[in-house]
Design a protein around this motif. Structure first.
Motif, PDB file in Angstrom:
ATOM      1  N   ASP A 106      43.467  63.376 -41.715  1.00  0.00           N
ATOM      2  CA  ASP A 106      43.480  63.173 -40.269  1.00  0.00           C
ATOM      3  C   ASP A 106      42.069  63.098 -39.707  1.00  0.00           C
ATOM      4  O   ASP A 106      41.797  62.348 -38.763  1.00  0.00           O
ATOM      5  N   LEU A 107      41.141  63.857 -40.304  1.00  0.00           N
ATOM      6  CA  LEU A 107      39.760  63.828 -39.836  1.00  0.00           C
ATOM      7  C   LEU A 107      39.072  62.533 -40.259  1.00  0.00           C
ATOM      8  O   LEU A 107      38.277  61.970 -39.500  1.00  0.00           O
ATOM      9  N   LYS A 108      39.357  62.049 -41.466  1.00  0.00           N
ATOM     10  CA  LYS A 108      38.839  60.734 -41.871  1.00  0.00           C
ATOM     11  C   LYS A 108      39.268  59.672 -40.873  1.00  0.00           C
ATOM     12  O   LYS A 108      38.447  58.851 -40.420  1.00  0.00           O
ATOM     13  N   ALA A 109      40.561  59.664 -40.545  1.00  0.00           N
ATOM     14  CA  ALA A 109      41.063  58.665 -39.603  1.00  0.00           C
ATOM     15  C   ALA A 109      40.408  58.817 -38.238  1.00  0.00           C
ATOM     16  O   ALA A 109      40.154  57.819 -37.545  1.00  0.00           O
ATOM     17  N   ARG A 110      40.102  60.052 -37.862  1.00  0.00           N
ATOM     18  CA  ARG A 110      39.496  60.312 -36.554  1.00  0.00           C
ATOM     19  C   ARG A 110      38.107  59.708 -36.449  1.00  0.00           C
ATOM     20  O   ARG A 110      37.704  59.210 -35.384  1.00  0.00           O
ATOM     21  N   ILE A 111      37.332  59.724 -37.523  1.00  0.00           N
ATOM     22  CA  ILE A 111      35.929  59.315 -37.429  1.00  0.00           C
ATOM     23  C   ILE A 111      35.654  57.908 -37.946  1.00  0.00           C
ATOM     24  O   ILE A 111      34.546  57.394 -37.764  1.00  0.00           O
ATOM     25  N   ASP A 112      36.629  57.269 -38.592  1.00  0.00           N
ATOM     26  CA  ASP A 112      36.373  55.998 -39.263  1.00  0.00           C
ATOM     27  C   ASP A 112      35.790  54.927 -38.352  1.00  0.00           C
ATOM     28  O   ASP A 112      35.021  54.083 -38.811  1.00  0.00           O
ATOM     29  N   ASP A 113      36.136  54.930 -37.082  1.00  0.00           N
ATOM     30  CA  ASP A 113      35.650  53.887 -36.179  1.00  0.00           C
ATOM     31  C   ASP A 113      34.689  54.433 -35.126  1.00  0.00           C
ATOM     32  O   ASP A 113      34.414  53.756 -34.128  1.00  0.00           O
ATOM     33  N   LEU A 114      34.165  55.626 -35.358  1.00  0.00           N
ATOM     34  CA  LEU A 114      33.257  56.225 -34.389  1.00  0.00           C
ATOM     35  C   LEU A 114      31.796  55.983 -34.777  1.00  0.00           C
ATOM     36  O   LEU A 114      31.456  55.845 -35.952  1.00  0.00           O
ATOM     37  N   TYR A 115      30.953  55.971 -33.742  1.00  0.00           N
ATOM     38  CA  TYR A 115      29.514  55.766 -33.919  1.00  0.00           C
ATOM     39  C   TYR A 115      28.770  56.993 -33.405  1.00  0.00           C
ATOM     40  O   TYR A 115      29.238  57.686 -32.497  1.00  0.00           O
ATOM     41  N   VAL A 116      27.585  57.227 -33.989  1.00  0.00           N
ATOM     42  CA  VAL A 116      26.780  58.374 -33.593  1.00  0.00           C
ATOM     43  C   VAL A 116      25.367  57.904 -33.240  1.00  0.00           C
ATOM     44  O   VAL A 116      24.826  56.984 -33.870  1.00  0.00           O
ATOM     45  N   ILE A 117      24.795  58.522 -32.230  1.00  0.00           N
ATOM     46  CA  ILE A 117      23.412  58.268 -31.832  1.00  0.00           C
ATOM     47  C   ILE A 117      22.556  59.436 -32.302  1.00  0.00           C
ATOM     48  O   ILE A 117      22.912  60.607 -32.102  1.00  0.00           O
ATOM     49  N   HIS A 118      21.431  59.131 -32.922  1.00  0.00           N
ATOM     50  CA  HIS A 118      20.455  60.136 -33.323  1.00  0.00           C
ATOM     51  C   HIS A 118      19.230  59.951 -32.426  1.00  0.00           C
ATOM     52  O   HIS A 118      18.588  58.899 -32.453  1.00  0.00           O
ATOM     53  N   ASP A 119      18.903  60.965 -31.665  1.00  0.00           N
ATOM     54  CA  ASP A 119      17.898  60.856 -30.605  1.00  0.00           C
ATOM     55  C   ASP A 119      16.543  61.380 -31.075  1.00  0.00           C
ATOM     56  O   ASP A 119      16.343  62.594 -31.215  1.00  0.00           O
ATOM     57  N   TYR A 120      15.619  60.461 -31.303  1.00  0.00           N
ATOM     58  CA  TYR A 120      14.260  60.796 -31.735  1.00  0.00           C
ATOM     59  C   TYR A 120      13.250  60.447 -30.650  1.00  0.00           C
ATOM     60  O   TYR A 120      12.053  60.357 -30.904  1.00  0.00           O
ATOM     61  N   GLN A 121      13.728  60.243 -29.439  1.00  0.00           N
ATOM     62  CA  GLN A 121      12.896  59.702 -28.372  1.00  0.00           C
ATOM     63  C   GLN A 121      11.688  60.578 -28.036  1.00  0.00           C
ATOM     64  O   GLN A 121      10.592  60.054 -27.802  1.00  0.00           O
ATOM     65  N   ASP A 122      11.841  61.896 -28.008  1.00  0.00           N
ATOM     66  CA  ASP A 122      10.714  62.754 -27.646  1.00  0.00           C
ATOM     67  C   ASP A 122       9.546  62.583 -28.612  1.00  0.00           C
ATOM     68  O   ASP A 122       8.392  62.427 -28.199  1.00  0.00           O
ATOM     69  N   ALA A 123       9.834  62.615 -29.903  1.00  0.00           N
ATOM     70  CA  ALA A 123       8.769  62.477 -30.906  1.00  0.00           C
ATOM     71  C   ALA A 123       8.146  61.088 -30.858  1.00  0.00           C
ATOM     72  O   ALA A 123       6.931  60.936 -31.024  1.00  0.00           O
ATOM     73  N   LEU A 124       8.972  60.070 -30.627  1.00  0.00           N
ATOM     74  CA  LEU A 124       8.433  58.716 -30.544  1.00  0.00           C
ATOM     75  C   LEU A 124       7.499  58.565 -29.350  1.00  0.00           C
ATOM     76  O   LEU A 124       6.428  57.952 -29.451  1.00  0.00           O
ATOM     77  N   ARG A 125       7.899  59.131 -28.220  1.00  0.00           N
ATOM     78  CA  ARG A 125       7.043  59.042 -27.035  1.00  0.00           C
ATOM     79  C   ARG A 125       5.704  59.735 -27.278  1.00  0.00           C
ATOM     80  O   ARG A 125       4.649  59.232 -26.874  1.00  0.00           O
ATOM     81  N   ARG A 126       5.749  60.887 -27.963  1.00  0.00           N
ATOM     82  CA  ARG A 126       4.488  61.583 -28.263  1.00  0.00           C
ATOM     83  C   ARG A 126       3.593  60.757 -29.166  1.00  0.00           C
ATOM     84  O   ARG A 126       2.369  60.907 -29.149  1.00  0.00           O
ATOM     85  N   SER A 127       4.189  59.880 -29.964  1.00  0.00           N
ATOM     86  CA  SER A 127       3.425  59.015 -30.871  1.00  0.00           C
ATOM     87  C   SER A 127       3.082  57.681 -30.227  1.00  0.00           C
ATOM     88  O   SER A 127       2.513  56.801 -30.894  1.00  0.00           O
ATOM     89  N   GLY A 128       3.457  57.505 -28.971  1.00  0.00           N
ATOM     90  CA  GLY A 128       3.153  56.263 -28.269  1.00  0.00           C
ATOM     91  C   GLY A 128       4.018  55.096 -28.679  1.00  0.00           C
ATOM     92  O   GLY A 128       3.607  53.942 -28.553  1.00  0.00           O
ATOM     93  N   VAL A 129       5.236  55.385 -29.158  1.00  0.00           N
ATOM     94  CA  VAL A 129       6.129  54.336 -29.650  1.00  0.00           C
ATOM     95  C   VAL A 129       7.326  54.219 -28.715  1.00  0.00           C
ATOM     96  O   VAL A 129       7.919  55.223 -28.316  1.00  0.00           O
ATOM     97  N   ARG A 130       7.680  52.981 -28.376  1.00  0.00           N
ATOM     98  CA  ARG A 130       8.898  52.707 -27.606  1.00  0.00           C
ATOM     99  C   ARG A 130       9.922  52.091 -28.543  1.00  0.00           C
ATOM    100  O   ARG A 130       9.635  51.137 -29.256  1.00  0.00           O
ATOM    101  N   TYR A 131      11.113  52.669 -28.568  1.00  0.00           N
ATOM    102  CA  TYR A 131      12.161  52.181 -29.465  1.00  0.00           C
ATOM    103  C   TYR A 131      13.500  52.514 -28.817  1.00  0.00           C
ATOM    104  O   TYR A 131      13.681  53.614 -28.284  1.00  0.00           O
ATOM    105  N   PRO A 132      14.452  51.597 -28.854  1.00  0.00           N
ATOM    106  CA  PRO A 132      15.734  51.868 -28.189  1.00  0.00           C
ATOM    107  C   PRO A 132      16.563  52.899 -28.945  1.00  0.00           C
ATOM    108  O   PRO A 132      16.386  53.108 -30.143  1.00  0.00           O
ATOM    109  N   LEU A 133      17.481  53.533 -28.226  1.00  0.00           N
ATOM    110  CA  LEU A 133      18.471  54.373 -28.886  1.00  0.00           C
ATOM    111  C   LEU A 133      19.419  53.474 -29.677  1.00  0.00           C
ATOM    112  O   LEU A 133      19.846  52.427 -29.181  1.00  0.00           O
ATOM    113  N   VAL A 134      19.746  53.882 -30.895  1.00  0.00           N
ATOM    114  CA  VAL A 134      20.565  53.079 -31.801  1.00  0.00           C
ATOM    115  C   VAL A 134      21.788  53.887 -32.212  1.00  0.00           C
ATOM    116  O   VAL A 134      21.681  55.085 -32.482  1.00  0.00           O
TER     117      VAL A 134
END
Length: 281
Positions: free
Chosen positions: A151-179
């Protein structure tokens, strides 16, 4: 290990000792300071696809030789947070970088999951390690997914996750979209379904409210923590690890107090853009 993979390794003089039935193998019979022959390179790639992380002992290699070894498996990726004083593509992984983290937090992660095309793999070299402690653990993403209730496999099979690295990227002077990536990705070379959530980058599931996302990620984390899915490597001087970043997660154990542990990592760039999205059943 498949018979064909074992035979290929033996043919070129490699010996293989498993750490876990599905993930992790120590490989001997190769000198990483020397250029690889085509046959050895292909044998190592086959072992990597089968075992997901390979370990090498007694490899006294320089930074140049570490880079040369990694280049056998693809172009290199220079991480935006910077490199060493001599090599932009070698990233120091130092104990002092982790002081800002709460030791109680989860740091099961996969590298560069914030990118559209995450890295294919990495080569990590021990530079200064404590006599005891500082192990690294790898988790088999395929085994994690297979271990979930249906049931848990079926629950997540079509779900997407965002991993947020924006703070570290900004400190490094990098602009990159959330994926957003599928929680379950199909490995582009083996076809295996892989559980792929980076718990160190504030993951959140697309389309769920905050509480529901956190509850589901916590339930999934129970499977990530199962030791049956793990290969734990005890570092020694001149040890090297080479892993398939597309195949699972890893965790650096911080149990060495104030020791100034230092590792150096080379990332191998991803080449699986057409395979990011799992085909529908």
């Amino acid at each position: 290990m498949t018979v064909a993979t074992l035979e290929r390794a033996a043919t070129v003089g490699l010996t293989v000792q498993l750490l876990n039935p599905t993930i992790g193998a120590e490989v001997a019979g190769v000198d990483l300071a020397q250029p690889l022959t085509t046959d050895v390179r292909e044998a190592l790639k086959a072992l990597l696809l089968r075992h997901k992380v390979l370990f090498f002992r007694d490899q006294e290699i320089t930074r140049d030789q570490q880079v040369a070894f990694a280049l056998n498996f693809g172009e290199l990726y220079a991480h935006p947070t910077g490199g060493t004083d001599t090599h932009r593509v070698i990233q120091p992984i130092a104990a002092e970088n982790f002081k800002k983290y709460d030791a109680r937090e989860s740091h099961w992660h996969t590298d560069t999951s914030w990118r559209i095309d995450p890295s294919f793999g990495a080569v990590l070299r021990a530079v200064d390690i404590p006599d005891v402690g500082g192990d690294t653990i790898w988790a088999d993403g395929g085994a994690i997914y297979r271990g979930l209730p249906e049931d848990l496999k079926a629950r997540i099979d079509d779900l997407y996750v965002i991993h947020d690295y924006q703070d570290a990227l900004r400190r490094s002077g990098v602009r990159y979209p959330l994926v957003a990536h599928p929680i379950v990705r199909t490995h582009p070379e083996t076809g295996e379904d892989i559980f792929w959530v980076n718990y160190s980058l504030k993951p959140r599931i697309v389309g769920l409210d905050g509480a529901e996302s956190e509850a589901l990620l916590a339930r999934l984390y129970d499977e990530v923590k199962r030791p049956e899915h793990h290969a734990r490597f005890r570092w020694r001087r001149n040890s090297v690890a080479f892993w398939d970043n597309r195949a699972g997660l890893h965790y650096a154990v911080r149990d060495y107090g104030d020791y100034p542990r230092v590792m150096e990592r080379v990332l191998i760039a991803g080449d699986d853009i057409p395979h990011r999205i799992r085909p529908s059943a």
